[in-house]
Design an enzyme around this catalytic site. Structure first.
Site, PDB file in Angstrom:
ATOM      1  CE1 TYR A  68       1.890   6.609  -7.984  1.00 58.65           C
ATOM      2  CE2 TYR A  68       3.567   8.162  -7.243  1.00 58.65           C
ATOM      3  CZ  TYR A  68       3.044   6.880  -7.274  1.00 58.65           C
ATOM      4  OH  TYR A  68       3.681   5.878  -6.587  1.00 58.65           O
ATOM      5  CB  SER A 101       8.927   4.178   9.713  1.00 61.53           C
ATOM      6  OG  SER A 101       8.911   3.770   8.343  1.00 61.53           O
ATOM      7  N   GLY A 107      13.939  11.068  10.148  1.00 64.50           N
ATOM      8  CA  GLY A 107      12.552  11.068   9.683  1.00 64.50           C
ATOM      9  C   GLY A 107      12.155   9.879   8.845  1.00 64.50           C
ATOM     10  CB  CYS A 128       7.431   7.340 -22.678  1.00 64.50           C
ATOM     11  SG  CYS A 128       6.495   6.361 -23.862  1.00 64.50           S
ATOM     12  CB  VAL A 171       9.518  10.570  -4.712  1.00 64.99           C
ATOM     13  CG1 VAL A 171      10.043   9.140  -4.584  1.00 64.99           C
ATOM     14  CG2 VAL A 171       8.133  10.686  -4.063  1.00 64.99           C
ATOM     15  CB  CYS A 217       4.999   9.374 -24.891  1.00 60.14           C
ATOM     16  SG  CYS A 217       6.576   9.746 -25.679  1.00 60.14           S
ATOM     17  CG  HIS A 232      12.411   4.980  -2.592  1.00 59.05           C
ATOM     18  ND1 HIS A 232      11.852   5.010  -1.337  1.00 59.05           N
ATOM     19  CD2 HIS A 232      13.260   3.922  -2.565  1.00 59.05           C
ATOM     20  CE1 HIS A 232      12.323   4.027  -0.606  1.00 59.05           C
ATOM     21  NE2 HIS A 232      13.188   3.357  -1.322  1.00 59.05           N
TER      22      HIS A 232
HETATM   23  N1  APR Z   1      10.699  15.174  12.251  1.00 52.71           N
HETATM   24  C1  APR Z   1      11.315  13.955  12.336  1.00 52.71           C
HETATM   25  N2  APR Z   1      10.680  12.778  12.088  1.00 52.71           N
HETATM   26  C2  APR Z   1       9.361  12.847  11.763  1.00 52.71           C
HETATM   27  C3  APR Z   1       8.655  14.073  11.660  1.00 52.71           C
HETATM   28  C4  APR Z   1       9.380  15.264  11.923  1.00 52.71           C
HETATM   29  N3  APR Z   1       8.794  16.474  11.860  1.00 52.71           N
HETATM   30  N4  APR Z   1       7.356  13.798  11.312  1.00 52.71           N
HETATM   31  C5  APR Z   1       7.267  12.459  11.182  1.00 52.71           C
HETATM   32  N5  APR Z   1       8.463  11.888  11.466  1.00 52.71           N
HETATM   33  C6  APR Z   1       8.828  10.467  11.401  1.00 52.71           C
HETATM   34  C7  APR Z   1       7.750   9.491  11.825  1.00 52.71           C
HETATM   35  O1  APR Z   1       7.815   9.260  13.219  1.00 52.71           O
HETATM   36  C8  APR Z   1       8.153   8.236  11.026  1.00 52.71           C
HETATM   37  O2  APR Z   1       9.083   7.448  11.765  1.00 52.71           O
HETATM   38  O3  APR Z   1       9.070  10.186  10.044  1.00 52.71           O
HETATM   39  C9  APR Z   1       8.864   8.800   9.800  1.00 52.71           C
HETATM   40  C10 APR Z   1       8.062   8.649   8.524  1.00 52.71           C
HETATM   41  O4  APR Z   1       7.964   7.254   8.272  1.00 52.71           O
HETATM   42  P1  APR Z   1       7.197   6.757   6.963  1.00 52.71           P
HETATM   43  O5  APR Z   1       5.926   7.519   6.827  1.00 52.71           O
HETATM   44  O6  APR Z   1       7.177   5.261   7.031  1.00 52.71           O
HETATM   45  O7  APR Z   1       8.133   7.245   5.757  1.00 52.71           O
HETATM   46  P2  APR Z   1       9.479   6.580   5.249  1.00 52.71           P
HETATM   47  O8  APR Z   1      10.237   5.964   6.382  1.00 52.71           O
HETATM   48  O9  APR Z   1      10.172   7.603   4.439  1.00 52.71           O
HETATM   49  O10 APR Z   1       8.916   5.414   4.274  1.00 52.71           O
HETATM   50  C11 APR Z   1       9.879   4.714   3.532  1.00 52.71           C
HETATM   51  O11 APR Z   1       8.088   3.619   2.316  1.00 52.71           O
HETATM   52  O12 APR Z   1       6.021   3.836   1.316  1.00 52.71           O
HETATM   53  C12 APR Z   1       7.384   3.728   1.070  1.00 52.71           C
HETATM   54  O13 APR Z   1       8.570   4.507  -0.788  1.00 52.71           O
HETATM   55  C13 APR Z   1       7.896   4.949   0.354  1.00 52.71           C
HETATM   56  O14 APR Z   1       9.999   6.130   0.655  1.00 52.71           O
HETATM   57  C14 APR Z   1       8.877   5.571   1.341  1.00 52.71           C
HETATM   58  C15 APR Z   1       9.291   4.375   2.184  1.00 52.71           C
END
Ligand code: APR
Length: 244
Positions: free
Chosen positions: A65, A188, A186, A125, A101, A146, A117
């Site tokens: 982190y 998945s 953006g 703490c 986050v 803390c 999230h």
């Molecule tokens: N513009 C638009 N989309 C984009 C870009 C961009 N420049 N770059 C990447 N992407 C897309 C990827 O194609 C993918 O579909 O952003 C998405 C990122 O997906 P993840 O990495 O899975 O992130 P996210 O969907 O936010 O994950 C959800 O999973 O690990 C946990 O808590 C964590 O909040 C996170 C959650």
């Protein structure tokens, strides 16, 4: 790039709701989780982003982190973040729900991002629940303590298997039920409950738009899929809305 139908909907005083994921911060230099250079390619979420891992090995989790806090400290919002802050100023009924986050929406001017999230720059703490911003953390030892009670601090983020902040969920559900236009940007669309939100919005009658550089599980269900970078598409959308 944008359909007439979408641009017309913006003329009808719509309730606009946007859900963002790591993809919107990718152009700021924040690694996503599941992309080619994604965090989960290098690290195992079960070894880092959950409470058991933290209790078993707080040092490793804190090193990870602190590495991510360092990244966030040295980057800026990108045109995608700024465009969403602009959209919020253009439409009184606008809600931003984020899985991120990194706090970049707030730094770009979004007034009230719903952080599902948590926020990596905020820490709390384990003993007395006192909050500390990242800037107040001592650099050493790796596991910050803390100043109030000496307890161990943890990042104020939601780990796998943990409850999301109740108020954030309530605010998100309220926005989704009212949405006339819902953007999934953006993400998945894999991690619940955020992954279900576009479907809730659609079943409440929202026009569902996805912005992503590649198709996702959600794509077959959306009304409009905009393929490309959010940092390019969102500023263009603002321009087109202002023109019509
Ligand atoms: N513009 C638009 N989309 C984009 C870009 C961009 N420049 N770059 C990447 N992407 C897309 C990827 O194609 C993918 O579909 O952003 C998405 C990122 O997906 P993840 O990495 O899975 O992130 P996210 O969907 O936010 O994950 C959800 O999973 O690990 C946990 O808590 C964590 O909040 C996170 C959650």
């Amino acid at each position: 790039m944008f359909s007439e139908k979408l641009l017309e909907k913006f003329q009808e005083n719509p309730v606009v709701v946007v859900l963002t994921g790591a993809g919107i911060s990718a152009e700021s230099g924040v690694p996503t989780f599941r992309g080619e250079d994604g965090l989960w390619k290098k690290f195992k979420p079960e070894e880092l982003a959950n409470f058991d891992a933290f209790i078993r090995n707080p040092e490793i989790v804190w090193e990870w982190y602190r590495y991510r806090q360092e990244i966030v400290r040295n980057i800026e919002p990108n045109p995608g973040h700024y465009a969403l802050a602009e959209l919020e100023r253009m439409f009184p009924d606008f809600y931003l729900i984020t899985q991120n986050v990194d706090g970049l929406h707030f730094r770009a001017g979004s007034q009230n991002p719903i952080e599902l999230h948590g926020n990596i720059m905020r820490n709390r703490c384990l003993q007395c629940n006192k909050y500390f911003m990242e800037v107040d953390l001592q650099k050493e030892p790796v596991i910050p303590k803390c100043t109030e009670c000496g307890g161990i601090l943890r990042p104020d983020v939601v780990w796998f298997g943990e409850q999301l902040p109740q108020q954030a969920l309530i605010n998100a559900e309220k926005a989704i039920n009212e949405a006339n236009i819902f953007f999934s940007v953006g993400t998945s669309a894999l991690v619940q409950p955020a992954a279900s939100m576009p479907f809730w919005a659609k079943s409440s009658g929202a026009y569902l738009v996805e912005i992503n550089i590649m198709e996702t599980l959600l794509t077959p269900y959306v009304d409009e899929y905009l393929s490309g970078k959010s940092g390019e598409i969102l500023p263009e959308l603002i321009k087109q809305i202002k023109k019509t």
